[in-house]
Write an enzyme that holds these catalytic residues in place. Sequence first.
Site, mmCIF file in Angstrom:
data_model
loop_
_atom_site.group_PDB
_atom_site.id
_atom_site.type_symbol
_atom_site.label_atom_id
_atom_site.label_comp_id
_atom_site.label_asym_id
_atom_site.label_seq_id
_atom_site.Cartn_x
_atom_site.Cartn_y
_atom_site.Cartn_z
ATOM 1 N N LYS A 39 0.866 -1.175 0.000
ATOM 2 C CA LYS A 39 0.000 0.000 0.000
ATOM 3 C C LYS A 39 0.906 1.230 0.000
ATOM 4 O O LYS A 39 1.689 1.435 0.923
ATOM 5 C CB LYS A 39 -0.902 0.019 1.231
ATOM 6 C CG LYS A 39 -1.751 1.287 1.345
ATOM 7 C CD LYS A 39 -2.476 1.346 2.671
ATOM 8 C CE LYS A 39 -3.123 2.718 2.869
ATOM 9 N NZ LYS A 39 -3.729 2.861 4.217
ATOM 10 N N ALA A 58 -9.441 5.415 4.882
ATOM 11 C CA ALA A 58 -9.272 6.607 5.739
ATOM 12 C C ALA A 58 -10.582 7.356 5.946
ATOM 13 O O ALA A 58 -11.345 7.598 5.011
ATOM 14 C CB ALA A 58 -8.224 7.562 5.197
#
Length: 255
Positions: free
Chosen positions: A96, A183
């Site tokens: 990531k 997020a």
Amino acid sequence: MDKLIIGDVELDNRLFIGTGKFPNKKIIPDVIKSSESKVITMALRRVDLKSKEENILDYIPKDYILLPNTSGARNADEAVRIARLAKAMGCGNWIKIEVISDNKYLLPDNYETIKATETLAKEGFVVLPYMSPDLMAAKNLVNAGAAAVMPLGAPIGTNRGLETKELIRILIDEINLPVIVDAGIGKPSHAAEAMEIGADAVLVNTAIATAGDPINMGKAFNLSVKAGRIAYLSKTAPEKEFAEASSPLTGFLNK
């Protein structure tokens, strides 16, 4: 079966979880089990092969997909170095990409992220870049070889939900890669909302790790992601401006 395919891997669960912020690392295996997640992300700086107490890998079952992140990278070169180090340490070839040079809002640098993605994809990494939801940047990530795109729902750690919902919806409509909302998701209802508009998966860390009961919260997010996906596949009813009765307003009383 409704499978999510990333790279050449089929996943039957669309909830990804993180390993940061837990009050006690020992509960991480139970959270993984309750969430039924198959992809677990972690910051490479938490991996210490010399310390049993601090090595996060000791708390992640061996048959799960590791998704190391490049947290701490401020440019593409640093992200690439961290990714290569993670692979050399035995964390696999999934990565990531996080490139953040903004210390106040912690927003990702899309330009540097695209550069890192291109380099690592050419080296055979399965690259999942964390990004601000911008259509042109997402298209560039596709061209750079990303395996998925990971737009933020809100600034990291804020738990404010899908503040970028309409921008994410555009990516879902226009990008021919899995879209994983990452997020800002703070409640199971936020995760369900992301799945209902067509996101392919969500990544949740703070909302689970800082909950009063992280194990049960992992279960709650697992159920909400599944419910949201089923709702999307079932084609949710359209919203309407005016009221519309679900039963006839005329009938036997007027006969």
